[in-house]
Scaffold this active site. Sequence first.
Site, PDB file in Angstrom:
ATOM      1  N   ASP A 114       0.959  -1.188   0.105  1.00  0.00           N
ATOM      2  CA  ASP A 114       0.048   0.005   0.114  1.00  0.00           C
ATOM      3  C   ASP A 114       0.915   1.262  -0.018  1.00  0.00           C
ATOM      4  O   ASP A 114       2.054   1.209   0.525  1.00  0.00           O
ATOM      5  CB  ASP A 114      -0.962  -0.138   1.105  1.00  0.00           C
ATOM      6  CG  ASP A 114      -1.798   1.203   1.267  1.00  0.00           C
ATOM      7  OD1 ASP A 114      -2.162   1.474   0.119  1.00  0.00           O
ATOM      8  OD2 ASP A 114      -1.872   1.759   2.400  1.00  0.00           O
TER       9      ASP A 114
ATOM     10  N   ASP B 297      -0.107   5.156   0.831  1.00  0.00           N
ATOM     11  CA  ASP B 297      -0.404   6.180   1.801  1.00  0.00           C
ATOM     12  C   ASP B 297      -0.563   5.335   3.181  1.00  0.00           C
ATOM     13  O   ASP B 297      -1.081   4.512   3.275  1.00  0.00           O
ATOM     14  CB  ASP B 297      -1.605   6.816   1.351  1.00  0.00           C
ATOM     15  CG  ASP B 297      -1.663   7.741   0.074  1.00  0.00           C
ATOM     16  OD1 ASP B 297      -0.673   8.780   0.320  1.00  0.00           O
ATOM     17  OD2 ASP B 297      -2.284   7.650  -0.777  1.00  0.00           O
TER      18      ASP B 297
END
Length: 445
Positions: free
Chosen positions: A181, A183
């Site tokens: 991922d 952010d």
Amino acid sequence: MASYSFSSPGYVNIPPYYNTTPNGYSALNFQYPLPEAYSTPGAASATSLTTSSPYVTQSTLDTSYYHQFQPSLGYPCYSTATYPSPYNLNSSTTSPNQLTSSLKNSQGYPIESLPPSILDHPNQYSNPSVLSSPNSPSPSIKTETSARSSKSKNNRGRNKTQQQQSSPDPDNHIERIFVWDLDETIIILHSLLTGTYAQRYQKDAQAAMALGLRIEDIIFNLADAHLFFNDLEECDQVHIDDVSSDDNGQDLSNYNFSADGFHSSSNVNNPCISSTVRGGVDWMRKLAFRYRRIKEIYNTYRINPQNLLGQQKHEDLLQLRADIESLTGSWLSLAIKALNIIKQRKNCINILVTTCQLVPALSKVILYGLGGVFDIENIYSATKIGKESCFERIHTRFGRKPTYVVVGDGRDEELAAKQLSWPFWRVSEHQNLTALIHALEWQFL
């Protein structure tokens, strides 16, 4: 049960089973060469060999019955001294030319010398010259058919080489894939803007928010100025090659993107939908041009964005990143260290799946110095289809052989990993990144 008798060393006579045959000939007395292990030198008669033959299964046989029918046709029996037995060929002592010569000089049927090419290549299908010769039509037809089929596949569609999403070569032997991922896992941005990071770690909320706003402004300026985000905001794609099938391969070095009429639409709020209906194939081609140009820009400047931003803006970016690193306790440096460990492995790759739109995500990767660890073909946007669908696309692309490890902080990627039975490494604080680095260094992952 037929009895087999040895009339001469190295041969077995197969007596007839029937006295007549449908074509009118009497049964034939065929003679086949046997290995020396089955021959009995010095045998005087068939009767004396019957009891010692390995083929006899009955204790008493009336051999006179089998020889009362005289054959009307017979094949000559050649002595083993004329030519070597096929069971005793020795490549070190007997050459193919010697075998051909001995066969030709025998007193039986004349056998012409075989071409040297055939003798040198016992398997004609392994010789390319034989495959293309007139004497072997089947392999030639097969080769021509395969070439025609390959040509038709290569010419299918427009610019087929750009249509296919880059897939790994089976020879790469990818063993482990880390799905990251972006952010709040690799970079800290959203929590800076909302103030949650400052609240959690007792930092100055106003300073944190100011840093977040500054980096966000640089991200979208780059996306608008160089990555066509103004054109593509309503036409987001999951992957950079999703519309490459509409690209005809036109040279874009002198192409004017601002004057190609891509935005000519009566629907200002959503030009993507209305232009698709109005422009059709031509509009899709222009869309594909933009994503191809984005791919070129990314591959050119992903390592060093200084030439893309300019000297002053690049220095400002480096200072801003240093300020954010100081505020976040070197969060980005820890993540990059883990990513580089994976990057240096021959059989492992990093893949990025983010909930951000694809174009801003590419802008973030360039500005945060992540271009060296993420190829553009390994970046996916889950904005339209969600994390689970992105994971399924990755699984379809790479297959079942590799081991997949998901690294993230959110509930959505954790649930998506659980659906596919992929292990999930949660990153919610610095200790999680440090533990991940240790696990990678000690080859636990």
